[in-house]
Write an enzyme that holds these catalytic residues in place. Structure first.
Site, mmCIF file in Angstrom:
data_model
loop_
_atom_site.group_PDB
_atom_site.id
_atom_site.type_symbol
_atom_site.label_atom_id
_atom_site.label_comp_id
_atom_site.label_asym_id
_atom_site.label_seq_id
_atom_site.Cartn_x
_atom_site.Cartn_y
_atom_site.Cartn_z
ATOM 1 N N SER A 149 21.677 -24.632 -45.583
ATOM 2 C CA SER A 149 21.705 -25.696 -44.572
ATOM 3 C C SER A 149 21.761 -25.062 -43.181
ATOM 4 O O SER A 149 20.956 -24.181 -42.878
ATOM 5 C CB SER A 149 22.840 -26.695 -44.861
ATOM 6 N N SER A 150 22.719 -25.432 -42.333
ATOM 7 C CA SER A 150 22.683 -24.953 -40.938
ATOM 8 C C SER A 150 23.038 -23.480 -40.768
ATOM 9 O O SER A 150 22.905 -22.947 -39.662
ATOM 10 C CB SER A 150 23.591 -25.817 -40.063
ATOM 11 N N VAL A 151 23.463 -22.814 -41.818
ATOM 12 C CA VAL A 151 23.604 -21.360 -41.736
ATOM 13 C C VAL A 151 22.229 -20.722 -41.480
ATOM 14 O O VAL A 151 22.135 -19.611 -40.949
ATOM 15 C CB VAL A 151 24.255 -20.801 -43.015
#
Length: 399
Positions: free
Chosen positions: A76-78
């Site tokens: 995801s936003s990693v």
């Protein structure tokens, strides 16, 4: 349950390491026993030495498959840190300029400001999330991004990257570029810019400029080994439950939003577009290696000056709604006011996470790099869950 591994080569005395291990083990065990998370991989490095590494719980609870140190996760936003660093490498190579307009590479990307004027969006605006863009998951179900058919990068949309960027550009901005901050699809647009600037598809660009030079073979926009991919779970009335094929997960900290549209099967879809903001897959160890590279100055990827540019507050005077006490640099948050954030990190600490249940931070003053991946969104991310705060307090209790 797999046991913790506390490594002995460290500047800290062994007694301190044992205490760190006990505190972190306790935080992880309580979260698993309470069914807040199903499994986790937590890695801690201090002054370049690995001082804690543990895989705990299950990668697939129903199959009885334990979590392993090299388990793969939907990032995801990693994903944002990998794609942001790719853009900064292109800046170092002279293929991008932070203050150049996005239209130099995407000539048709001209979303109007609220007053109807088309004002330049720069690469710096994209990296700092001050471009005026948003995310569909912040909107109600009939919000403008939903009406335009925009994907947040975690669903099965059937779109290409170019399709999605075109749709993003069709929606008016939330504010004039550079005048405010809003967490957004900026990194997805940045991915399209990277493709034009490098002449490579985004996955190949990230491999060529970031993961390849660092020897990171597990992180990509597809699972390197699908058998190592953790099952995705989410919170429910009785605790973490296995995600369905499509989940719409409410965001308790965003009033009126429909929530996150998440399709775990996207990880197995060879045709899913490369979402720079949410579409990558990888293990915790690869992220730790990238964070450590940045913490010690950026070589061989970036100059120290470009790392410092990433670690500079690019949102002075702006509030980051979901993150009190924090500012935004280029690709991640910065701790501006520890008291307002309510955590013991040092001012200037870098931090971000991901909706599938992850968090990471770098406290350069303390020499700390920390990665905490779980397979339970939103509990493993901040804002949304308590697990990242539990891990942070366990670490700082002895620092």
């Amino acid at each position: 349950m797999p046991q913790s591994k506390t490594l002995s080569q460290s500047a800290e005395p062994q007694a301190g390491l044992s205490s760190l291990s006990e505190r972190l083990d306790t935080a992880i065990d309580i979260a698993i026993a309470g069914n807040r998370i199903v499994g986790a991989v937590v890695l801690v490095s201090r002054n370049g030495q690995a001082v804690y590494a543990r895989a705990a719980g299950f990668a697939d609870r129903e199959a009885g498959k334990p979590m392993e140190i090299d388990t793969l996760f939907r990032l995801s936003s990693v994903s944002k840190i990998f794609v942001s660093v790719t853009a900064m490498v292109l800046v170092r190579k002279g293929k991008l300029s932070l203050d150049a307009p996005v239209t130099a590479w995407l000539p048709d990307f001209r979303p109007p400001s609220p007053d109807g004027e088309v004002q330049p969006i720069t690469i710096r605006h994209l990296l700092s999330h001050t471009a005026g863009l948003g995310y569909g998951f912040f909107e109600p179900a009939d919000g403008p991004y939903h009406r335009a058919g925009v994907s947040d990068g975690m669903d099965l949309s059937g779109l290409t990257l170019d399709d999605n960027v075109q749709r993003i550009g069709s929606v008016p901005l939330l504010f004039a570029p550079g005048t405010a901050w809003h967490y957004s699809l900026s990194t997805d647009v940045l991915g399209a810019v990277i493709e034009r600037a490098s002449g490579l598809p985004l996955p190949k660009a990230v491999r060529a400029f970031v993961t390849g030079p660092l020897g990171l073979t597990g992180t990509d926009f597809a699972a390197a080994d699908p058998g190592r991919l953790a099952v995705a779970y989410t919170g429910g009335p009785t605790g973490a439950r296995r995600m369905a094929d499509l989940e719409i997960i409410p965001l308790p900290f965003v009033e009126g939003s429909e929530g996150l549209r998440m399709a775990p099967g996207r990880a197995f879809d060879a045709n899913a577009f490369a979402s720079g903001g949410a579409g990558m897959i990888g293990p915790a160890g690869d992220l730790l290696a990238l964070l450590e590279t940045l913490r010690i100055g950026g070589d061989p990827l970036l100059s120290n000056g470009l790392v410092e540019e990433m670690a500079t507050d690019h949102t002075p005077g702006m509030e980051l709604g979901p993150w009190p006490g924090r500012a935004f640099g280029l690709g991640f948050t910065l701790l501006r006011d520890p008291a307002a954030a309510g955590l013991p990190e040092t001012a200037g600490t870098w931090r971000l996470g991901g909706a599938y249940g992850h968090s990471w931070f770098v406290d350069r003053a303390k020499g700390l790099s920390v990665v905490a991946f779980t397979n339970a969104g939103l509990e493993g991310q901040s804002p949304g869950g308590f697990f990242p705060d539990d891990i942070t307090r366990a670490i700082y209790s002895g620092v």
